[in-house]
Design a protein around this motif. Structure first.
Motif, short mmCIF file in Angstrom:
data_model
loop_
_atom_site.label_atom_id
_atom_site.label_comp_id
_atom_site.label_asym_id
_atom_site.label_seq_id
_atom_site.Cartn_x
_atom_site.Cartn_y
_atom_site.Cartn_z
N ASP A 199 61.34 22.94 6.05
CA ASP A 199 61.43 24.16 6.84
C ASP A 199 61.72 23.78 8.30
O ASP A 199 60.97 23.01 8.90
N PRO A 200 62.81 24.31 8.90
CA PRO A 200 63.14 23.93 10.29
C PRO A 200 62.01 24.24 11.27
O PRO A 200 61.77 23.48 12.21
N THR A 201 61.30 25.35 11.04
CA THR A 201 60.19 25.69 11.94
C THR A 201 59.08 24.67 11.85
O THR A 201 58.53 24.23 12.86
N HIS A 202 58.78 24.25 10.60
CA HIS A 202 57.73 23.25 10.41
C HIS A 202 58.15 21.92 11.03
O HIS A 202 57.35 21.22 11.65
N ALA A 203 59.44 21.55 10.84
CA ALA A 203 59.93 20.29 11.40
C ALA A 203 59.85 20.31 12.93
O ALA A 203 59.47 19.32 13.55
N SER A 204 60.19 21.44 13.52
CA SER A 204 60.11 21.56 14.98
C SER A 204 58.68 21.44 15.46
O SER A 204 58.40 20.80 16.49
N SER A 205 57.75 22.04 14.71
CA SER A 205 56.34 21.97 15.07
C SER A 205 55.84 20.53 15.00
O SER A 205 55.11 20.07 15.89
N ARG A 206 56.21 19.81 13.95
CA ARG A 206 55.77 18.42 13.81
C ARG A 206 56.36 17.55 14.92
O ARG A 206 55.69 16.64 15.41
N ALA A 207 57.59 17.83 15.31
CA ALA A 207 58.20 17.06 16.40
C ALA A 207 57.46 17.32 17.70
O ALA A 207 57.25 16.39 18.50
N ALA A 208 57.06 18.57 17.93
CA ALA A 208 56.31 18.90 19.14
C ALA A 208 54.97 18.20 19.16
O ALA A 208 54.52 17.71 20.21
N LEU A 209 54.30 18.12 18.01
CA LEU A 209 53.02 17.44 17.94
C LEU A 209 53.19 15.93 18.16
O LEU A 209 52.33 15.28 18.75
N ALA A 210 54.30 15.38 17.67
CA ALA A 210 54.56 13.95 17.90
C ALA A 210 54.76 13.67 19.39
O ALA A 210 54.28 12.67 19.92
N ARG A 211 55.47 14.58 20.07
CA ARG A 211 55.65 14.42 21.53
C ARG A 211 54.32 14.54 22.25
O ARG A 211 54.06 13.85 23.24
N LEU A 212 53.45 15.41 21.74
CA LEU A 212 52.13 15.58 22.34
C LEU A 212 51.32 14.29 22.20
O LEU A 212 50.61 13.89 23.13
N GLU A 213 51.41 13.64 21.05
CA GLU A 213 50.71 12.37 20.85
C GLU A 213 51.19 11.33 21.84
O GLU A 213 50.38 10.60 22.45
N LEU A 214 52.50 11.24 22.04
CA LEU A 214 53.04 10.29 23.00
C LEU A 214 52.57 10.60 24.42
O LEU A 214 52.26 9.69 25.20
N LEU A 215 52.51 11.87 24.74
CA LEU A 215 52.06 12.27 26.07
C LEU A 215 50.62 11.83 26.32
O LEU A 215 50.29 11.31 27.39
N VAL A 216 49.76 12.04 25.32
CA VAL A 216 48.36 11.65 25.47
C VAL A 216 48.22 10.14 25.58
O VAL A 216 47.54 9.61 26.46
N THR A 217 48.90 9.41 24.68
CA THR A 217 48.73 7.95 24.65
C THR A 217 49.37 7.27 25.85
O THR A 217 48.85 6.25 26.34
N ARG A 218 50.47 7.83 26.36
CA ARG A 218 51.16 7.17 27.47
C ARG A 218 50.57 7.55 28.83
O ARG A 218 50.43 6.70 29.70
N ARG A 219 50.25 8.81 29.01
CA ARG A 219 49.79 9.25 30.33
C ARG A 219 48.28 9.18 30.49
O ARG A 219 47.79 8.81 31.55
N LEU A 220 47.53 9.57 29.46
CA LEU A 220 46.08 9.64 29.61
C LEU A 220 45.39 8.32 29.27
O LEU A 220 44.39 7.98 29.89
N ASP A 221 45.91 7.58 28.28
CA ASP A 221 45.26 6.32 27.92
C ASP A 221 45.17 5.39 29.12
O ASP A 221 44.16 4.74 29.35
N GLY A 222 46.25 5.30 29.90
CA GLY A 222 46.24 4.40 31.03
C GLY A 222 45.32 4.86 32.14
O GLY A 222 44.61 4.05 32.75
N VAL A 223 45.28 6.16 32.38
CA VAL A 223 44.45 6.69 33.46
C VAL A 223 42.98 6.65 33.10
O VAL A 223 42.11 6.34 33.93
N LEU A 224 42.66 6.96 31.83
CA LEU A 224 41.27 7.01 31.40
C LEU A 224 40.85 5.73 30.73
O LEU A 224 39.89 5.72 29.96
N GLY A 225 41.56 4.64 31.00
CA GLY A 225 41.30 3.39 30.30
C GLY A 225 39.93 2.83 30.57
O GLY A 225 39.25 3.14 31.54
N GLY A 226 39.51 1.96 29.66
CA GLY A 226 38.21 1.32 29.74
C GLY A 226 37.85 0.79 28.38
O GLY A 226 38.63 0.87 27.42
N ASP A 227 36.65 0.24 28.24
CA ASP A 227 36.22 -0.25 26.93
C ASP A 227 36.11 0.88 25.93
O ASP A 227 36.36 0.71 24.75
N HIS A 228 35.70 2.04 26.40
CA HIS A 228 35.52 3.19 25.54
C HIS A 228 36.06 4.42 26.24
O HIS A 228 35.43 4.95 27.14
#
Length: 324
Positions: free
Chosen positions: A11-40
């Motif tokens: 379903d194109p709508t479902h595919a678009s939604s999954r792509a948006a969630l994948a971009r969201l994962e990259l945003l969290v891991t790239r922008r927030l992981d570095g800023v909020l980094g630490g042991d935990h």
């Protein structure tokens, strides 16, 4: 192309939604992981539960961590530091009320719910820690068991993205908190994600959970939840019932709306504060990543965010069409 081929096409709508969630994962891991980094990494940096070393008291330290035996021996005030827990269990409670899907000038609040779940999930499901989720609904809340790994967080995000925005008897926010109490056996973190526009029937359940768990409240909001521009004749629709009302939004009505909305918001934040839950405020017209970073910065300095920033710097909406 055969009929069988049509059945397997995504379903194109479902595919678009999954792509948006994948971009969201990259945003969290790239922008927030570095800023909020630490042991935990996490949204609530601070003490754990294992006792650590004592150190001299400094202005701003929590007086509840005072080590009175060391203070008595040295005659100098000391506090007892704690070691961060290694394996934590986090439960995300998602309040998918119909108001989450109301599309305003800056989009729907569900986008912020997905961002909150992604942030908490991807920052928590590491190093043996586990994440579970409870979603409001009709009849009963939906419980997704706590486990670890990024693949599990992706499944949680898909659930939030696809679940219908509906809340009925037996599946309210209060029912979801009761479900967490029955399911979460270990001490951990409970994150409540909601626009908190419903009645305050959940405070008692939150207080009971606070005996064993730490809390974080994520208050997602749209500018129209806070203030209604005086646009004259407008059609307002109740997202819960679908009822449409035609009203004349003049300055007096806009002032009454803002006052009542502010009173309700103050009551919500007061109840959350009584339960020991700091408030991360996310608004559809703002950069949610910046809001998360600011929140963690305040927490690291020992502050207790109460959500007051939700009503600051509202956009000028006098010339906008009212969508609610």
């Amino acid at each position: 192309m055969t009929a069988a081929d049509d059945t397997v096409r995504e379903d194109p709508t479902h595919a678009s939604s999954r792509a948006a969630l994948a971009r969201l994962e990259l945003l969290v891991t790239r922008r927030l992981d570095g800023v909020l980094g630490g042991d935990h990494r996490g949204l609530l940096p601070g003490p754990g539960t294992e006792p650590g070393e004592a150190r001299p008291y400094e202005p701003g330290d929590d007086v509840r961590t005072m080590d009175w035996s060391v203070t008595a021996r040295t005659t100098v005030p000391h506090i007892r530091q704690t070691i961060a827990d290694r394996e934590l269990e986090t439960w995300i409670v998602v309040d998918l009320a119909p108001s989450m899907d109301v599309v305003g000038r800056y989009g729907s609040k569900r986008r912020l719910v997905e961002a909150a779940v992604a942030t908490v999930g991807f920052l928590s499901a590491t190093d043996g820690s586990r994440v579970g989720m409870v979603v409001t609904g009709r009849g009963r809340p939906r419980v997704l068991r706590a486990t670890g790994g990024r693949a599990h967080v992706r499944r949680l995000l898909e659930e939030v993205s696809e679940a219908p925005a509906e809340v009925g008897p037996g599946g309210t926010l209060d029912d979801a908190l009761v479900a967490v109490r029955r399911t979460a056996r270990r001490h951990g973190l409970v994150v409540v994600v909601s626009d908190f526009l419903s009645a305050l029937t959940w405070e008692r359940s939150l207080r009971v959970l606070a005996v064993r768990h730490d809390f974080l409240a994520v208050h997602v909001a749209d500018p129209l939840d806070i203030a209604l521009p005086a646009v004259g004749a407008a059609l307002l629709q109740d997202p819960d019932t679908g009822e449409v009302l035609e009203v004349d939004v003049d300055d007096a009505l806009a002032a009454d709306y803002r006052r009542e909305a502010g009173a309700h918001r103050d009551a919500v934040h007061t109840a959350l504060r009584r339960c020991g839950a700091p408030v991360l405020g996310l608004r559809t017209d703002r950069d949610w990543v910046r809001d998360v970073i600011d929140f963690v910065g305040v927490r690291r300095q020992g502050g207790f965010p109460t959500g007051d920033d939700l009503s600051r710097d509202l956009p000028d909406g006098d010339d906008d069409e009212v969508g609610r």
